[in-house]
Design a protein around this motif. Sequence first.
Motif, PDB file in Angstrom:
ATOM      1  N   ARG A 121       0.835  -1.208   0.000  1.00 30.18           N
ATOM      2  CA  ARG A 121       0.000   0.000   0.000  1.00 30.18           C
ATOM      3  C   ARG A 121       0.865   1.251   0.000  1.00 30.18           C
ATOM      4  O   ARG A 121       0.538   2.250  -0.654  1.00 30.18           O
ATOM      5  CB  ARG A 121      -0.904   0.021   1.229  1.00 30.18           C
ATOM      6  N   TYR A 124      -2.469  -5.200  -8.073  1.00 28.65           N
ATOM      7  CA  TYR A 124      -1.831  -6.000  -9.121  1.00 28.65           C
ATOM      8  C   TYR A 124      -0.547  -5.325  -9.602  1.00 28.65           C
ATOM      9  O   TYR A 124       0.483  -5.976  -9.794  1.00 28.65           O
ATOM     10  CB  TYR A 124      -2.791  -6.198 -10.298  1.00 28.65           C
ATOM     11  N   ASP A 152      -2.443   0.321  -7.842  1.00 29.14           N
ATOM     12  CA  ASP A 152      -3.331  -0.808  -7.604  1.00 29.14           C
ATOM     13  C   ASP A 152      -2.526  -2.013  -7.147  1.00 29.14           C
ATOM     14  O   ASP A 152      -1.310  -2.109  -7.364  1.00 29.14           O
ATOM     15  CB  ASP A 152      -4.100  -1.139  -8.880  1.00 29.14           C
ATOM     16  N   THR A 195      -4.985 -10.811 -10.252  1.00 29.66           N
ATOM     17  CA  THR A 195      -4.323 -10.339  -9.034  1.00 29.66           C
ATOM     18  C   THR A 195      -4.058 -11.504  -8.091  1.00 29.66           C
ATOM     19  O   THR A 195      -2.984 -11.609  -7.491  1.00 29.66           O
ATOM     20  CB  THR A 195      -5.199  -9.285  -8.327  1.00 29.66           C
ATOM     21  N   GLY A 202     -11.513  -5.544  -4.678  1.00 28.89           N
ATOM     22  CA  GLY A 202     -11.114  -6.005  -6.004  1.00 28.89           C
ATOM     23  C   GLY A 202     -11.015  -7.512  -6.089  1.00 28.89           C
ATOM     24  O   GLY A 202     -10.131  -8.055  -6.764  1.00 28.89           O
TER      25      GLY A 202
END
Length: 457
Positions: free
Chosen positions: A156, A163, A161, A212, A284
Amino acid sequence: MFAGPAVRKVRREAAMTQAAMAEALDISPSYLNLIEHGQRPLSATVIVRLAERFGFDAAKLGAEDVPGGLAGLRRRLADPRFADLGIGAQEVDEWLQTAPATAAAFARLFDAAPEGRADVEGDAPEVAAVRRAIEKWRNHFPDLDARAEELADELRLAGGDLYGTISERLRTRHQLGIRILPADVIPDRLRWLDWHARQLMLNELLRPASRTFQAAATLAQIEAKDEIDALIAGGEFAEAAAARLFERHLIQYFASALMMPYGRFLRACDATGYDLLLLQRRFGASFEQVAHRLTTLQRVGARGLPFFMLRIDRAGQGSKRYAGASQSPLVDGDARCPLWGVHEAFARPGEVVADLVELEDGSRWFTQSRNVAAPGATGGGTPARFAVCVGVDAKVAAPLIAARGLDLMRSAATPIGLGCRRCTRTGCVQRSAPPIGRPLRFREGERGVSAFDFAGD
């Protein structure tokens, strides 16, 4: 934690009386007696003293010699073959408390019987061994969750994102690139890690959430190897195939935990009322990934609701069954009641089908099911589809947004069984076979609504 048999075993191995052990633990003999008979839980203080003063591995206090624990033993004894014995719940409780080794022996024999094995019906030996290992941990692996949460925080901070940050970490830290290959190049694979070429190749048919997930699984193989290897070693599998299957489960567990870090995911569950579709979008993830993650939320001091998860195909065969901490009998065996709403999900694509069901023992379960597609390839030209179901005991289902407005303990519920061979409900028009242990009965000049009339109703 209720662990009377484990504490009694420690005391007997130490050749101590209750009074002597109570003195060593700084508790009263009466309190120890209540602990051993399952009438009082172990406090954290007593667990620490047991570990310090008797050299006992505290983790073993949660282990169950009978797969599924008390609920699992009750389910086995509820088999129609024992119906004439009139075995009560209290009698089962006393058996497990006073003679856990003989209860475990019974469970092993019952599970090995060809007619209706309770926990591993139809499973190959390797699959059965892995299922028992997962059940022992109740599908919650604290070390993997902690490592995944730590890694998720690092990713993070890198921004972007998930992935993209996983791809960058694989490239910079492990010198692995990612290539998306046409489906006809790798038609039978979703993921292929080629160490020689230093490339992770993914099938183009993978949806974003699955892409992902597969990248996260590759990261798990590398960065969570020590934790995964330790868990496999602790499983003491007799077959190499079982160890590999367990490894695959742990890799996928870590990938799921990386996409849905424990603390953030649990807070989102509480804030949204366990809104499955909203959780799916927020993290996601796919519906199936969220469903599986719900079964793992058993961290000490931060527990989620005790969900189970089941994935079935059009024929009702279960390809994924995780009881988690629910101890639900609905994940047992490979037979499903056709009256259960999980089957309706195939006819209602895109919808979440909610159902309140009641079993023969009076227990109620609130379930939510959805039709999902396989993550990549198709089989024989026909798209592979499944129904994924998550469920929780109706007694604790009130926080669910999907259950709001329902009186879960009084509203009408769908009466279902655990498959016709284990169900003794009479007058069921859907019945396809008589229950085990009940002889067929024929009345001259009569024909009931069910194709099978049997004794003992």
